[in-house]
Structures are given as structure tokens and as C-alpha cells.
Design a protein around this motif. Structure first.
Motif, PDB file in Angstrom:
ATOM      1  N   PRO A  50      -4.272   2.116   8.115  1.00  0.00           N
ATOM      2  CA  PRO A  50      -2.736   1.816   7.624  1.00  0.00           C
ATOM      3  C   PRO A  50      -2.248   2.873   7.223  1.00  0.00           C
ATOM      4  N   VAL A  51      -2.270   4.140   6.809  1.00  0.00           N
ATOM      5  CA  VAL A  51      -1.586   5.347   6.826  1.00  0.00           C
ATOM      6  C   VAL A  51      -1.923   6.274   7.840  1.00  0.00           C
ATOM      7  N   ALA A  52      -0.927   6.700   9.012  1.00  0.00           N
ATOM      8  CA  ALA A  52      -1.146   7.544   9.945  1.00  0.00           C
ATOM      9  C   ALA A  52      -0.115   8.107  10.170  1.00  0.00           C
ATOM     10  N   GLU A  54      -0.936  -3.639   2.156  1.00  0.00           N
ATOM     11  CA  GLU A  54      -1.460  -3.378   0.711  1.00  0.00           C
ATOM     12  C   GLU A  54      -1.523  -1.789   0.028  1.00  0.00           C
ATOM     13  N   ALA A  55      -1.566  -1.242   1.280  1.00  0.00           N
ATOM     14  CA  ALA A  55      -1.141   0.687   1.357  1.00  0.00           C
ATOM     15  C   ALA A  55       0.712   0.679   0.908  1.00  0.00           C
ATOM     16  N   ALA A  56       1.179  -0.330   1.778  1.00  0.00           N
ATOM     17  CA  ALA A  56       2.356   0.013   1.083  1.00  0.00           C
ATOM     18  C   ALA A  56       3.096  -0.694   0.136  1.00  0.00           C
ATOM     19  N   ARG A  57       2.603  -1.554  -0.351  1.00  0.00           N
ATOM     20  CA  ARG A  57       2.540  -2.009  -1.361  1.00  0.00           C
ATOM     21  C   ARG A  57       2.416  -0.994  -3.037  1.00  0.00           C
ATOM     22  N   ARG A  58       1.472  -0.226  -2.190  1.00  0.00           N
ATOM     23  CA  ARG A  58       1.394   1.183  -3.707  1.00  0.00           C
ATOM     24  C   ARG A  58       2.095   1.842  -3.223  1.00  0.00           C
ATOM     25  N   VAL A  59       2.450   2.066  -2.504  1.00  0.00           N
ATOM     26  CA  VAL A  59       3.169   3.372  -2.293  1.00  0.00           C
ATOM     27  C   VAL A  59       4.716   3.205  -2.685  1.00  0.00           C
ATOM     28  N   LEU A  60       5.358   1.570  -2.221  1.00  0.00           N
ATOM     29  CA  LEU A  60       6.037   1.975  -2.680  1.00  0.00           C
ATOM     30  C   LEU A  60       6.361   1.577  -3.948  1.00  0.00           C
ATOM     31  N   THR A  78       5.696  13.557  -4.689  1.00  0.00           N
ATOM     32  CA  THR A  78       5.706  14.865  -5.603  1.00  0.00           C
ATOM     33  C   THR A  78       4.257  15.531  -5.615  1.00  0.00           C
ATOM     34  N   GLU A  79       3.083  14.931  -5.352  1.00  0.00           N
ATOM     35  CA  GLU A  79       2.145  16.055  -5.275  1.00  0.00           C
ATOM     36  C   GLU A  79       1.006  15.081  -4.228  1.00  0.00           C
ATOM     37  N   ASP A  80       0.082  16.129  -4.349  1.00  0.00           N
ATOM     38  CA  ASP A  80      -1.139  15.144  -3.204  1.00  0.00           C
ATOM     39  C   ASP A  80      -1.490  13.579  -3.040  1.00  0.00           C
ATOM     40  N   VAL A  81      -1.364  12.652  -3.126  1.00  0.00           N
ATOM     41  CA  VAL A  81      -1.786  11.315  -3.033  1.00  0.00           C
ATOM     42  C   VAL A  81      -2.962  10.822  -2.181  1.00  0.00           C
ATOM     43  N   GLU A  82      -3.693  10.082  -2.718  1.00  0.00           N
ATOM     44  CA  GLU A  82      -4.424   9.468  -1.579  1.00  0.00           C
ATOM     45  C   GLU A  82      -4.088   7.718  -1.748  1.00  0.00           C
ATOM     46  N   VAL A  83      -4.082   7.870  -0.621  1.00  0.00           N
ATOM     47  CA  VAL A  83      -3.904   6.144  -0.687  1.00  0.00           C
ATOM     48  C   VAL A  83      -4.791   5.411   1.131  1.00  0.00           C
ATOM     49  N   ALA A  84      -5.106   4.411   0.824  1.00  0.00           N
ATOM     50  CA  ALA A  84      -6.324   3.889   1.507  1.00  0.00           C
ATOM     51  C   ALA A  84      -7.195   5.071   2.899  1.00  0.00           C
ATOM     52  N   GLY A  85      -7.255   5.585   2.185  1.00  0.00           N
ATOM     53  CA  GLY A  85      -8.321   7.200   2.522  1.00  0.00           C
ATOM     54  C   GLY A  85      -8.365   7.876   3.011  1.00  0.00           C
ATOM     55  N   ARG A 143       3.377  -7.937   9.837  1.00  0.00           N
ATOM     56  CA  ARG A 143       2.065  -8.935  10.015  1.00  0.00           C
ATOM     57  C   ARG A 143       0.721  -8.021  10.617  1.00  0.00           C
ATOM     58  N   ASP A 144       0.054  -7.738   9.207  1.00  0.00           N
ATOM     59  CA  ASP A 144      -1.350  -6.644   9.459  1.00  0.00           C
ATOM     60  C   ASP A 144      -2.191  -7.910   9.315  1.00  0.00           C
ATOM     61  N   PRO A 145      -2.683  -7.501  10.222  1.00  0.00           N
ATOM     62  CA  PRO A 145      -4.082  -8.929   9.664  1.00  0.00           C
ATOM     63  C   PRO A 145      -4.822  -8.849   9.328  1.00  0.00           C
TER      64      PRO A 145
END
Length: 412
Positions: free
Chosen positions: A28-30, A47-53, A298-305, A323-325
Motif C-alpha cells: 500500500p506504500v511503495a 487506510e494508508a492514504a487516510r493516515r498520511v492525509l 518531516t521525520e521518519d514515519v512508518e506507514v503500513a509497515g 479501488r483498494d480491494p
């Protein structure tokens, strides 16, 4: 096991969803490679996009938080450099963003939308009369002859842009969404459109009106603390761009989906399917903004592993997120207005949610509610496979939507 092959983004956007699936194959993050060889991250998961946003650790300000740009190591010939040079809501962070957003948000209240609606209805009626002049059997492009002029008229009326400036201001602003332009072409277009914006702002200082640009000029000139000159100009240009491109794409995408699905088209016409459900499903399955630059950790951030290092650019893939399955199941790519769960991020999320969302929804409701019953026999004038994407990976819509209108319904 997931592939970890970095996907090189096609600047022409010829296959937005095929490319999205290739990116998603790495998670989901690549990692992706942008035109010009710049490495970035793409977020395709809902979900990863919602978190980043929503995460304040992701900034929109390249001057402070894009390491390569701030340190001067980014190649000035980078084709998307225009996205880093703007000074407006899309490139501000924290208190600066809050200040700019507060100045603009008041223009898009529910009350103001009600006040704008009669003007949108009148503009729609005029455009439909012109369409009827084409006759039932001559192909007409609904995108350039209906969706685009309506969106341009509405946002320019809100801003107070004179008729003589509208086409040039809109045409110049398209440079930031055409991802096939060179840095030189983008720079030349930006220079032209900035000159037009300067003329507009000067005219509003000389003769202010009851419009949003005049309101912004008054905020700038009141005590000088609300907007600086670059922010004022950048905000005007942003509103022209965001008030036209996404709206015309929403209209074009909705009409295309109905024409590709005759059963749904007929159901809308006979009242068996709510137009609101069609629009919402279009936003989910055909987001008008596909793959938008930029955010910066703005710092190292972990998203979706995955750890996104500080100072690296991130793009949100709104089209892929819808369209996230993992959210919408194995048929996530299928257009289905009867789908119960239509969650999407087409208008963004959190503090960066599009301030013009109420206006876009109102325009779509007015335009489609008038167009569809006016030309109930409307059909595509070309084979579906002949519809081509517009020349960008940032936006998502057909480049043109040629139709045969058929006979017009009798008017009361």
C-alpha cells in the motif's frame, strides 16, 4: 510474495489503473520513480492514504521539508518543479496552512452554495441550448462543450474573473496538471499565468467587487498580515485550477460511466437509480484527481509497515485508494452504483480536504440533473476503446467525450 520492483510513472497517464495495480503489487506504500528520475513514494492503500492525509508529520511545504529542494540538490529541470514553486494551500503546512485555509473556506459555506445555485442553473441551461443546436446525429464533445465551460464559468464568477481573462487564466493553469510538459514549457506557462493573475489582482485593488478575489485582496491590504503577495497570487491560481479540472473530470467521468452502462443510464432516467449514488460511485471508481504531488515526511514515519524517510516526497494515489480491494473486495474495479460501501478519498481527507467539495457536488447535481433528461437518447459517438485518457498521470478522465445527443426531450 510481493514484488519490490520500482514502478516508473508514465507521464502520459495512458493507463492510470494498470499502473496503480503495478504499484500496489509492492504494498500500500511503495517506491516509484517520477519523470526526471526523481524517486518518491506512492500511497495506493485506502487506510494508508487516510493516515498520511491526516498525519501532521507529512507536510505540503517543499521549502521547509523536501530535503532535495530545500538543499538545492533537486535538478531544476525536474518536470514537476512547478508543484514545488507554488505558494498556496497546496504548499503550506501547520499554522500557515490554517491561516490560508481560514481565508478561503468562508467562500464555500452551505449558504453561499445556495446563493450560487441559480447562477449555475442558468449557465447550465445556456450550455444545453447550445448543445441542442448541434442536432441529434452530429458528434459533440461533452467535455469541451459542456463540462469545461460550466466549471470555468462557475469558479470565475465566484472569483470575479472578467470574461476577457478567463480562457488565458485557465489555459495557463493547466500546465501544472499536464505531466508531459518539459520544465521549460511549464516555467513559460507559469510565467504567463502569473502575469494574468497580477493584472486581475491589480484590477480588484482598483475596483473591488463582491467576489472572492476582492475579499482576498482586502485581507491582504487590511493590515498586511493575512496574505503576502505571493500567497495571494498563488491562492487565486490554485482556486482557478482546482475549481475547473476536477469538476469537469467528475462530470466527464460520470457521463462516461452511464453511457458505458446502459442499464444504469436507463435507471437514472426512469427514477429507479438516484443520481447521487451514481456520482458517489464515480468518485470512488473514477476519482477525478488520480495521483497528486506532494507531501514530505518531516521525520521518519512508518506507514503500513514501511518507513518513509524524513524529507522524501510522497504522492497520494486517490484513484487507487478508491479501488483498494482490501476495502471494496475483489470487484473493487467494477462500477456499481448499487454498491453499499462507496467510501473514497476523491476529495481528500483531514485538514487538506478540498475546500471546494460543496461547490463540486452542487455543480455535478445541477449539471447532470439537467443534461440527462434533456437528451435521454444520448450515446457514445465512438467505440469505448477509442476513448483516450488526458495527457497526465495527475488527473483522471477521458481527454474527450464525443457523443451523439439524439433527440432532445420536449421542454415545458
Amino acid at each position: 510474495m510481493r514484488s519490490r520492483t520500482t514502478v516508473a510513472i508514465d507521464p502520459t497517464g495512458a493507463d492510470v489503473y494498470g499502473e496503480a495495480e503495478r504499484i500496489r503489487a509492492s504494498g500500500p506504500v511503495a517506491r516509484v520513480e517520477l519523470p526526471g528520475g526523481v524517486r518518491a513514494w506512492s500511497v495506493t492503500g485506502y487506510e494508508a492514504a487516510r493516515r498520511v492525509l491526516a498525519d501532521p508529520r507529512f507536510s505540503k511545504d517543499p521549502r521547509k521539508h523536501w530535503t532535495a529542494f530545500a538543499e538545492g540538490t533537486l535538478d531544476p529541470a525536474f518536470p514537476l518543479i512547478g508543484w514545488a514553486l507554488m505558494e498556496n494551500l497546496t504548499t503550506s503546512h501547520g499554522e500557515d496552512h490554517t491561516r490560508l485555509r481560514r481565508l478561503v473556506t468562508g467562500a464555500f459555506t452551505t449558504g453561499r452554495m445556495r446563493g450560487l445555485r441559480p447562477g449555475v442553473e442558468a449557465a447550465t441551461a445556456r450550455l444545453l441550448d447550445r448543445l441542442e443546436e448541434w442536432g441529434p446525429d452530429r458528434a459533440v464533445d461533452l467535455k469541451s462543450r459542456f463540462a469545461e465551460p460550466l466549471a470555468l464559468h462557475v469558479i470565475c464568477d465566484l472569483l470575479g474573473v472578467p470574461q476577457t481573462m478567463r480562457e488565458d487564466l485557465f489555459g495557463g493553469g493547466k500546465a501544472n496538471t499536464d505531466s508531459t510538459l518539459s520544465s521549460e514549457e511549464t516555467a513559460a506557462s507559469i510565467e504567463r499565468v502569473h502575469a494574468i493573475a497580477d493584472d486581475l489582482i491589480a484590477a480588484k485593488r482598483e475596483e473591488p467587487g463582491d467576489d472572492l478575489v476582492s475579499d482576498l485582496v482586502r485581507a491582504r491590504d487590511g493590515d498586511g498580515s493575512q496574505l503576502d503577495d505571493s500567497e495571494l497570487k498563488g491562492t487565486v491560481l490554485l482556486l482557478v485550477s482546482t475549481g475547473t479540472e476536477p469538476v469537469k473530470n467528475l462530470l466527464a467521468n460520470t457521463l462516461r460511466e452511464l453511457l458505458l452502462h446502459p442499464g444504469h443510464h436507463a435507471a437514472v432516467l426512469n427514477g429507479g437509480l438516484a443520481l447521487a449514488d451514481v456520482v458517489e460511485e464515480t468518485l470512488r471508481s473514477q476519482a477525478p484527481v488520480a495521483h497528486l504531488p506532494f507531501r514530505f515526511a518531516t521525520e521518519d514515519v512508518e506507514v503500513a509497515g514501511v518507513t518513509v524517510p524524513r524529507g522524501e516526497p510522497v504522492l497520494i494515489h486517490y484513484a487507487a485508494a478508491g479501488r483498494d480491494p482490501s476495502l471494496h473486495g475483489p470487484d473493487a474495479d467494477r462500477f456499481d452504483p448499487d454498491r453499499e460501501d462507496k467510501r473514497h478519498l476523491a476529495f481528500g481527507h483531514g485538514v487538506y480536504r478540498c475546500v471546494g467539495t460543496p461547490l463540486a457536488r452542487m455543480e455535478a447535481d445541477v449539471a447532470l440533473s439537467a443534461l440527462l433528461p434533456r437528451f435521454p437518447e444520448m450515446r457514445l459517438a465512438v467505440a469505448p476503446g477509442d476513448l483516450r485518457a488526458q495527457n497526465t498521470f495527475i488527473m483522471n478522465a477521458p481527454d474527450a467525450l464525443p457523443v451523439l445527443l439524439g433527440g432532445a426531450a420536449p421542454r415545458a
